[in-house]
Scaffold this motif. Structure first.
Motif, PDB file in Angstrom:
ATOM      1  N   ASP A  81       1.191  11.356  15.536  1.00 30.63           N
ATOM      2  CA  ASP A  81      -0.255  11.506  15.437  1.00 30.63           C
ATOM      3  C   ASP A  81      -0.878  10.116  15.574  1.00 30.63           C
ATOM      4  OD1 ASP A  81      -2.874  12.048  14.906  1.00 30.63           O
ATOM      5  OD2 ASP A  81      -2.508  13.198  13.084  1.00 30.63           O
ATOM      6  N   SER A  82      -1.524   9.867  16.674  1.00 33.13           N
ATOM      7  CA  SER A  82      -2.103   8.545  16.942  1.00 33.13           C
ATOM      8  C   SER A  82      -3.565   8.435  16.544  1.00 33.13           C
ATOM      9  CB  SER A  82      -1.959   8.208  18.430  1.00 33.13           C
ATOM     10  OG  SER A  82      -2.654   9.169  19.222  1.00 33.13           O
ATOM     11  N   GLN A  83      -4.144   9.508  15.991  1.00 31.99           N
ATOM     12  CA  GLN A  83      -5.555   9.494  15.616  1.00 31.99           C
ATOM     13  C   GLN A  83      -5.777   9.745  14.130  1.00 31.99           C
ATOM     14  OE1 GLN A  83      -7.804   8.702  17.878  1.00 31.99           O
ATOM     15  NE2 GLN A  83      -6.276   8.618  19.505  1.00 31.99           N
ATOM     16  N   HIS A  84      -4.743   9.611  13.339  1.00 34.22           N
ATOM     17  CA  HIS A  84      -4.864   9.942  11.917  1.00 34.22           C
ATOM     18  C   HIS A  84      -5.671   8.881  11.173  1.00 34.22           C
ATOM     19  CE1 HIS A  84      -3.678  11.079   7.820  1.00 34.22           C
ATOM     20  NE2 HIS A  84      -3.317  12.244   8.340  1.00 34.22           N
ATOM     21  N   PRO A  85      -6.458   9.269  10.155  1.00 36.02           N
ATOM     22  CA  PRO A  85      -7.240   8.300   9.378  1.00 36.02           C
ATOM     23  C   PRO A  85      -6.395   7.235   8.683  1.00 36.02           C
ATOM     24  CG  PRO A  85      -8.036  10.527   8.984  1.00 36.02           C
ATOM     25  CD  PRO A  85      -6.789  10.661   9.797  1.00 36.02           C
ATOM     26  N   LEU A  86      -5.137   7.558   8.385  1.00 36.79           N
ATOM     27  CA  LEU A  86      -4.285   6.569   7.747  1.00 36.79           C
ATOM     28  C   LEU A  86      -4.038   5.361   8.648  1.00 36.79           C
ATOM     29  CD1 LEU A  86      -1.469   8.364   5.710  1.00 36.79           C
ATOM     30  CD2 LEU A  86      -3.179   6.744   4.910  1.00 36.79           C
ATOM     31  N   LEU A  87      -3.928   5.592   9.939  1.00 38.68           N
ATOM     32  CA  LEU A  87      -3.747   4.482  10.865  1.00 38.68           C
ATOM     33  C   LEU A  87      -4.971   3.567  10.875  1.00 38.68           C
ATOM     34  CD1 LEU A  87      -2.052   6.323  13.864  1.00 38.68           C
ATOM     35  CD2 LEU A  87      -0.968   4.798  12.209  1.00 38.68           C
ATOM     36  N   ASN A  88      -6.138   4.159  10.788  1.00 37.21           N
ATOM     37  CA  ASN A  88      -7.360   3.358  10.724  1.00 37.21           C
ATOM     38  C   ASN A  88      -7.443   2.585   9.413  1.00 37.21           C
ATOM     39  OD1 ASN A  88     -10.097   2.679  11.845  1.00 37.21           O
ATOM     40  ND2 ASN A  88     -10.723   3.687   9.936  1.00 37.21           N
ATOM     41  N   LEU A  89      -6.943   3.189   8.338  1.00 40.58           N
ATOM     42  CA  LEU A  89      -6.944   2.500   7.046  1.00 40.58           C
ATOM     43  C   LEU A  89      -6.041   1.266   7.089  1.00 40.58           C
ATOM     44  CD1 LEU A  89      -7.641   2.323   4.024  1.00 40.58           C
ATOM     45  CD2 LEU A  89      -5.738   3.895   3.582  1.00 40.58           C
ATOM     46  N   LEU A  90      -4.869   1.390   7.709  1.00 45.49           N
ATOM     47  CA  LEU A  90      -3.957   0.244   7.792  1.00 45.49           C
ATOM     48  C   LEU A  90      -4.476  -0.811   8.766  1.00 45.49           C
ATOM     49  CD1 LEU A  90      -0.446   1.946   7.753  1.00 45.49           C
ATOM     50  CD2 LEU A  90      -1.767   1.019   5.856  1.00 45.49           C
ATOM     51  N   GLY A 123     -14.054   3.193  -1.494  1.00 47.65           N
ATOM     52  CA  GLY A 123     -15.132   2.331  -1.054  1.00 47.65           C
ATOM     53  C   GLY A 123     -16.492   2.986  -1.221  1.00 47.65           C
ATOM     54  N   GLY A 124     -17.526   2.247  -0.862  1.00 50.47           N
ATOM     55  CA  GLY A 124     -18.881   2.763  -1.004  1.00 50.47           C
ATOM     56  C   GLY A 124     -19.149   3.963  -0.129  1.00 50.47           C
ATOM     57  N   SER A 125     -18.467   4.074   1.011  1.00 50.28           N
ATOM     58  CA  SER A 125     -18.664   5.212   1.911  1.00 50.28           C
ATOM     59  C   SER A 125     -17.795   6.403   1.541  1.00 50.28           C
ATOM     60  CB  SER A 125     -18.353   4.784   3.347  1.00 50.28           C
ATOM     61  OG  SER A 125     -17.004   4.362   3.462  1.00 50.28           O
ATOM     62  N   GLY A 126     -16.998   6.258   0.486  1.00 50.74           N
ATOM     63  CA  GLY A 126     -16.122   7.341   0.072  1.00 50.74           C
ATOM     64  C   GLY A 126     -14.720   7.241   0.635  1.00 50.74           C
ATOM     65  N   ALA A 127     -14.508   6.403   1.634  1.00 50.15           N
ATOM     66  CA  ALA A 127     -13.189   6.232   2.210  1.00 50.15           C
ATOM     67  C   ALA A 127     -12.353   5.284   1.348  1.00 50.15           C
ATOM     68  CB  ALA A 127     -13.301   5.685   3.636  1.00 50.15           C
ATOM     69  N   SER A 128     -11.043   5.399   1.479  1.00 50.34           N
ATOM     70  CA  SER A 128     -10.145   4.558   0.700  1.00 50.34           C
ATOM     71  C   SER A 128     -10.096   3.148   1.272  1.00 50.34           C
ATOM     72  CB  SER A 128      -8.732   5.153   0.686  1.00 50.34           C
ATOM     73  OG  SER A 128      -8.716   6.406   0.050  1.00 50.34           O
ATOM     74  N   GLU A 129      -9.858   2.191   0.395  1.00 52.77           N
ATOM     75  CA  GLU A 129      -9.639   0.807   0.782  1.00 52.77           C
ATOM     76  C   GLU A 129      -8.402   0.288   0.062  1.00 52.77           C
ATOM     77  OE1 GLU A 129     -13.152  -1.396  -0.118  1.00 52.77           O
ATOM     78  OE2 GLU A 129     -14.251  -0.678   1.652  1.00 52.77           O
ATOM     79  N   LEU A 130      -7.685  -0.625   0.710  1.00 52.18           N
ATOM     80  CA  LEU A 130      -6.462  -1.181   0.154  1.00 52.18           C
ATOM     81  C   LEU A 130      -6.678  -2.658  -0.164  1.00 52.18           C
ATOM     82  CD1 LEU A 130      -3.760   0.359   2.536  1.00 52.18           C
ATOM     83  CD2 LEU A 130      -4.623   1.271   0.364  1.00 52.18           C
ATOM     84  N   TYR A 131      -6.174  -3.066  -1.332  1.00 56.86           N
ATOM     85  CA  TYR A 131      -6.281  -4.455  -1.749  1.00 56.86           C
ATOM     86  C   TYR A 131      -4.918  -4.926  -2.257  1.00 56.86           C
ATOM     87  CZ  TYR A 131     -11.361  -4.006  -1.532  1.00 56.86           C
ATOM     88  OH  TYR A 131     -12.649  -3.804  -1.099  1.00 56.86           O
ATOM     89  N   LEU A 132      -4.677  -6.240  -2.111  1.00 55.72           N
ATOM     90  CA  LEU A 132      -3.461  -6.856  -2.631  1.00 55.72           C
ATOM     91  C   LEU A 132      -3.779  -7.578  -3.935  1.00 55.72           C
ATOM     92  CD1 LEU A 132      -1.985  -8.358   0.661  1.00 55.72           C
ATOM     93  CD2 LEU A 132      -1.034  -6.462  -0.656  1.00 55.72           C
ATOM     94  N   LEU A 133      -2.882  -7.464  -4.905  1.00 53.62           N
ATOM     95  CA  LEU A 133      -3.025  -8.128  -6.193  1.00 53.62           C
ATOM     96  C   LEU A 133      -2.064  -9.310  -6.251  1.00 53.62           C
ATOM     97  CD1 LEU A 133      -3.109  -4.961  -8.492  1.00 53.62           C
ATOM     98  CD2 LEU A 133      -5.013  -6.102  -7.336  1.00 53.62           C
ATOM     99  N   ARG A 134      -2.569 -10.470  -6.629  1.00 61.25           N
ATOM    100  CA  ARG A 134      -1.714 -11.662  -6.654  1.00 61.25           C
ATOM    101  C   ARG A 134      -0.618 -11.481  -7.697  1.00 61.25           C
ATOM    102  NH1 ARG A 134      -4.376 -17.547  -7.311  1.00 61.25           N
ATOM    103  NH2 ARG A 134      -3.278 -17.579  -9.299  1.00 61.25           N
ATOM    104  N   PRO A 135       0.639 -11.725  -7.327  1.00 63.63           N
ATOM    105  CA  PRO A 135       1.761 -11.372  -8.216  1.00 63.63           C
ATOM    106  C   PRO A 135       1.727 -12.054  -9.580  1.00 63.63           C
ATOM    107  CG  PRO A 135       2.554 -11.744  -5.977  1.00 63.63           C
ATOM    108  CD  PRO A 135       1.112 -12.158  -5.998  1.00 63.63           C
ATOM    109  N   ASP A 136       1.283 -13.313  -9.660  1.00 64.07           N
ATOM    110  CA  ASP A 136       1.315 -13.996 -10.952  1.00 64.07           C
ATOM    111  C   ASP A 136       0.265 -13.474 -11.915  1.00 64.07           C
ATOM    112  OD1 ASP A 136      -0.495 -15.214  -9.067  1.00 64.07           O
ATOM    113  OD2 ASP A 136      -0.867 -16.769 -10.557  1.00 64.07           O
TER     114      ASP A 136
END
Length: 389
Positions: A81-90, A123-136
């Motif tokens: 699936d080349s049109q999935h929303p998960l690909l856009n999220l990544l 996110g503000g638009s209702g879509a998911s967003e991904l963030y990284l947390l600093r390990p320390d």
């Protein structure tokens, strides 16, 4: 740089014994009792390794950039699936960053701390967003049975909790034989090599800055009744500090008066086999990260016939395993939110380092007349896409 004299010249009236006997000479010795090692952990390895050592910096950047440049394919069951929303999220994890930069940082965290922490927020638009947390800044919270259930993320006095059970957080880690909750950074296995490499650079810089500083001692061999007077002693110190210290005075010959002899007590760069020791430390660091030394320009016993072979081994043995396990972990983490059987796979056909293997595979498949076109497509990894694509 001024000389640090480990002895103090005593006046004759301070030691009556010197008034009756001639001086027996003096020798200066100064040794460190034990080696000093860098701190482990994300902060220590980042400062002493990535931010200070060129080999570590190049290893982390080389591996993180290579891994983040490999695109992913999304499959639902067996169909792509080349049109999935998960690909856009990544491709756009959150506003202000792109997918390649996001994954380069993720792999950097994983290599320098053995851990990488991700958080999914709305996110503000209702879509998911991904963030990284600093390990320390992250700590793992375990339940009464010892299983991790949440992460605490703290900056200063502010702390918040990210649950692991509801898909809000993901913890990626490398295998640690002695810890149940945290991973083991590759650089920690090469911590001794890192310190040797850093120390050799520091020593070489100090040698350049103050190459005329004595790595030995002046031995005074007086006669029967003579010894250095206080004035002679102070003049000798002053001449050595002002006339023979510093890079600008490197190579200036040392003039000694009668009764003085120079005894070398240090090892020269040739005696220390300085270059070989530094290259051995560099190879150990590259080995810990799984990068062939040839790719980093480190001389020595290269075990690969050419650069292309070393690059192919780098992708096959180091990059692809790390990317594959990351893709599967993120697919298992994000897939349930969409209620489907979804999985990510790295697109190896777009990896330039594997082009020779890919060409050889296509030639073998093309020369097999007993296979149909559909079977040939399946053999080289091309599966049917979802309808409408």
């Amino acid at each position: 740089m001024a000389l640090h004299w480990p002895w103090r010249r005593r006046a004759a009236n301070e030691n009556p014994h010197l008034q009756n006997k001639s001086a027996q000479g003096f020798v200066a010795l100064q040794f460190d009792r034990e080696a000093r090692w860098s701190q482990s952990g994300y902060v220590g390895l980042s400062r002493q390794g990535f931010m200070r050592n060129a080999v570590v910096y190049r290893c982390v950047r080389h591996l993180a950039e290579a891994a983040s440049s490999i695109p992913w394919l999304l499959y639902e069951n067996e169909k792509e699936d080349s049109q999935h929303p998960l690909l856009n999220l990544l491709a756009h994890p959150h506003r202000g960053t792109d997918g390649a930069s996001f994954f380069e940082e993720l792999y950097g965290h994983l290599l320098l701390s053995g851990n990488a922490y991700l958080e999914r927020v709305q996110g503000g638009s209702g879509a998911s967003e991904l963030y990284l947390l600093r390990p320390d800044r992250v700590r793992v919270i375990a339940d009464d049975r010892g299983w991790p259930v949440a992460l605490t993320y703290g900056v200063g006095a502010q702390k918040r909790t990210v649950a692991l059970d509801d898909g809000a957080g993901l913890h990626l880690k490398l295998f640690h034989p002695l810890d149940d909750h945290y991973g083991f950074a590759p650089l920690e296995a090469a911590l001794m090599a890192l310190d040797i490499h850093n120390a050799s650079g520091t020593w070489n810089k100090a040698l350049l800055d103050n190459s005329a500083r004595p790595s030995g001692a002046l031995v005074y061999a007086p006669g029967e009744t003579s010894h250095l007077t206080e004035e002679q002693f102070e003049r000798l110190k002053s001449e050595l500090e002002e006339g023979y210290s510093g890079a600008a005075k490197a190579g200036r010959p040392l003039l000694l008066e009668g009764g003085l002899d120079w005894k070398s007590m240090g090892l020269s760069p040739l005696d220390m086999d300085f270059v070989a020791a530094k290259n051995n430390a560099s190879r150990d660091i590259a080995l810990a990260f799984g990068i062939p030394p040839m790719l980093l320009g480190i001389p020595g016993d290269n075990t690969y016939a050419n650069y292309a072979e070393a690059n192919r081994a780098f992708y096959r043995l180091t990059v692809i395993p790390m990317v594959t396990r990351t893709a599967k972990a993120i697919g298992n983490w994000l897939g349930p939110a969409y209620g489907r059987e979804l999985r990510f796979e790295p697109d190896l056909d777009r990896v330039d380092g594997l082009s020779q293997e890919r060409d050889a595979l296509w030639q073998r498949i093309a020369s097999a007349p007993f296979l149909s076109d559909e079977e040939k497509r399946e053999a080289v990894g091309y599966t049917q896409k979802t309808p409408g694509e």
